[in-house]
Design a protein around this motif. Structure first.
Motif, short mmCIF file in Angstrom:
data_model
loop_
_atom_site.label_atom_id
_atom_site.label_comp_id
_atom_site.label_asym_id
_atom_site.label_seq_id
_atom_site.Cartn_x
_atom_site.Cartn_y
_atom_site.Cartn_z
N LEU A 167 0.72 -1.19 0.00
CA LEU A 167 -0.30 -0.35 0.59
C LEU A 167 1.12 1.04 -0.04
O LEU A 167 0.66 2.24 -0.23
N ASP A 168 1.71 0.96 0.52
CA ASP A 168 2.86 2.46 0.43
C ASP A 168 3.54 2.22 -0.37
O ASP A 168 3.33 3.64 -1.13
N ALA A 169 3.96 1.88 -1.40
CA ALA A 169 4.60 1.86 -3.11
C ALA A 169 3.53 2.28 -3.85
O ALA A 169 3.71 2.77 -3.99
N MET A 170 1.68 1.42 -3.24
CA MET A 170 0.87 2.12 -4.70
C MET A 170 0.68 3.45 -4.37
O MET A 170 0.41 4.37 -4.92
N LEU A 171 0.19 4.02 -3.25
CA LEU A 171 0.48 5.14 -2.83
C LEU A 171 1.29 6.38 -2.63
O LEU A 171 0.44 7.72 -3.86
N SER A 172 2.16 6.45 -3.24
CA SER A 172 3.40 7.11 -3.83
C SER A 172 3.83 6.93 -5.00
O SER A 172 3.86 7.82 -5.47
N ILE A 173 3.47 5.67 -5.43
CA ILE A 173 3.25 6.00 -7.46
C ILE A 173 1.99 6.55 -7.86
O ILE A 173 2.04 7.87 -8.52
N ILE A 174 0.88 6.43 -7.35
CA ILE A 174 -0.21 6.72 -7.74
C ILE A 174 -0.88 8.43 -7.36
O ILE A 174 -1.06 9.20 -8.22
N GLN A 175 0.52 8.95 -6.83
CA GLN A 175 0.06 10.15 -6.41
C GLN A 175 1.15 11.55 -6.84
O GLN A 175 1.83 12.52 -5.64
N MET A 176 1.37 11.40 -7.68
CA MET A 176 1.91 11.55 -9.14
C MET A 176 1.58 13.45 -9.98
O MET A 176 0.16 13.64 -9.05
N PRO A 177 2.28 14.75 -9.11
CA PRO A 177 1.69 15.91 -9.32
C PRO A 177 1.40 16.46 -10.69
O PRO A 177 1.72 15.29 -11.82
N PRO A 178 0.46 17.39 -10.65
CA PRO A 178 -0.22 17.18 -12.24
C PRO A 178 1.30 17.34 -13.18
O PRO A 178 2.49 18.20 -12.97
N GLY A 179 0.67 16.60 -14.45
CA GLY A 179 1.60 17.42 -16.05
C GLY A 179 3.09 15.14 -15.67
O GLY A 179 4.19 15.77 -16.73
N ILE A 180 3.34 14.80 -14.89
CA ILE A 180 3.99 14.44 -14.74
C ILE A 180 3.25 12.46 -14.10
O ILE A 180 3.33 12.23 -13.58
N PRO A 181 2.60 11.87 -15.39
CA PRO A 181 1.94 10.82 -15.23
C PRO A 181 2.28 9.79 -15.27
O PRO A 181 3.61 10.12 -15.71
N VAL A 182 1.71 8.51 -13.82
CA VAL A 182 1.97 7.64 -13.78
C VAL A 182 1.76 6.10 -13.87
O VAL A 182 0.61 6.24 -13.59
N ALA A 183 0.91 5.58 -15.24
CA ALA A 183 0.15 4.75 -15.53
C ALA A 183 1.02 3.37 -14.35
O ALA A 183 1.60 3.43 -13.71
N THR A 184 -0.06 3.24 -13.43
CA THR A 184 -0.12 2.13 -12.37
C THR A 184 -0.89 0.71 -12.37
O THR A 184 -1.92 1.21 -12.72
N VAL A 185 -0.18 -0.07 -12.23
CA VAL A 185 -1.40 -1.57 -11.99
C VAL A 185 -0.97 -1.58 -10.54
O VAL A 185 -0.51 -1.60 -9.49
N GLY A 186 -1.33 -3.02 -9.69
CA GLY A 186 -1.73 -2.91 -8.94
C GLY A 186 -0.69 -3.50 -8.42
O GLY A 186 0.36 -4.00 -8.75
N VAL A 187 -0.69 -4.16 -7.11
CA VAL A 187 0.22 -4.12 -6.27
C VAL A 187 1.07 -5.60 -6.82
O VAL A 187 -0.03 -6.71 -6.91
N ASN A 188 2.30 -5.97 -6.47
CA ASN A 188 3.38 -7.08 -7.43
C ASN A 188 2.66 -7.04 -8.91
O ASN A 188 2.53 -8.66 -9.60
N GLY A 189 1.56 -6.17 -9.83
CA GLY A 189 1.13 -6.20 -10.93
C GLY A 189 1.75 -6.43 -12.27
O GLY A 189 1.99 -5.82 -12.96
N ALA A 190 3.30 -6.81 -12.39
CA ALA A 190 4.06 -6.67 -13.14
C ALA A 190 3.74 -7.36 -14.61
O ALA A 190 3.84 -6.85 -15.53
N GLN A 191 3.52 -8.71 -14.42
CA GLN A 191 2.81 -9.51 -15.64
C GLN A 191 1.39 -7.82 -16.66
O GLN A 191 1.26 -7.68 -17.85
#
Length: 168
Positions: free
Chosen positions: A95-119
């Motif tokens: 959850l810590d990693a997911m929240l870090s990745i999905i809370q990007m500032p405007p203009g710097i998007p990162v598409a995010t998959v589920g935890v351990n969702g590398a596939q």
């Protein structure tokens, strides 16, 4: 063969998760590279990687990170390529990693998959690439049809399982 997808992780301890992306890209016949770089321990190398990725022919970046998970965002800040973040399960079940990745500032998007969702990250990368590659689009369609067939087969097998009070 030159890579068009780059898989990057904060350390090789993330490889058991990220290798699922490697396997999917390999199955889809998509050339890729794999590197370990840390946003916190090797920030200059991460910035150099991100800034040079496009000129090296990379078209999509998959970045896995756990805990503070700064890597996908740092990469996205230094490139115009699409970045797919993979939060890796760590101290707080990811959850810590997911929240870090999905809370990007405007203009710097990162598409995010589920935890351990590398596939799923690799599938998303293939979907992006398949927009301009008909052969890859067909391989992706075949892959997804195979997923459907697996579920249909499993459902038929479940129908054969007998219990006294099972009604189907």
């Amino acid at each position: 063969m030159e890579p068009i997808v780059s898989i990057i992780m904060g350390s090789t301890s993330d490889l058991p998760v990220m290798e699922k992306a490697c396997k999917l890209l390999d199955e889809m016949q998509v050339p890729f590279e794999v590197n370990a770089l840390s946003a916190h321990r090797t920030p200059e190398a991460v910035e150099q990687f991100a800034q040079s990725a496009k000129s090296r022919g990379i078209r999509v970046i998959i970045a896995g990170a756990g805990m503070a998970a700064a890597l996908p965002g740092v990469i996205a800040a230094s490139t115009t390529l699409p970045v797919i973040g993979v939060p890796i399960k760590g101290m707080l079940d990811g959850l810590d990693a997911m929240l870090s990745i999905i809370q990007m500032p405007p203009g710097i998007p990162v598409a995010t998959v589920g935890v351990n969702g590398a596939q799923n990250a690799a599938i998303l990368a293939v979907e992006m690439l398949a927009l301009s590659d008909e052969a890859l689009a067909q391989r992706l369609q075949d892959y997804k049809s195979g997923l459907k067939a697996k579920i249909e087969k499993a459902n038929k097998e479940l129908a054969e399982v007998k219990y006294e009070y099972k009604t189907n």
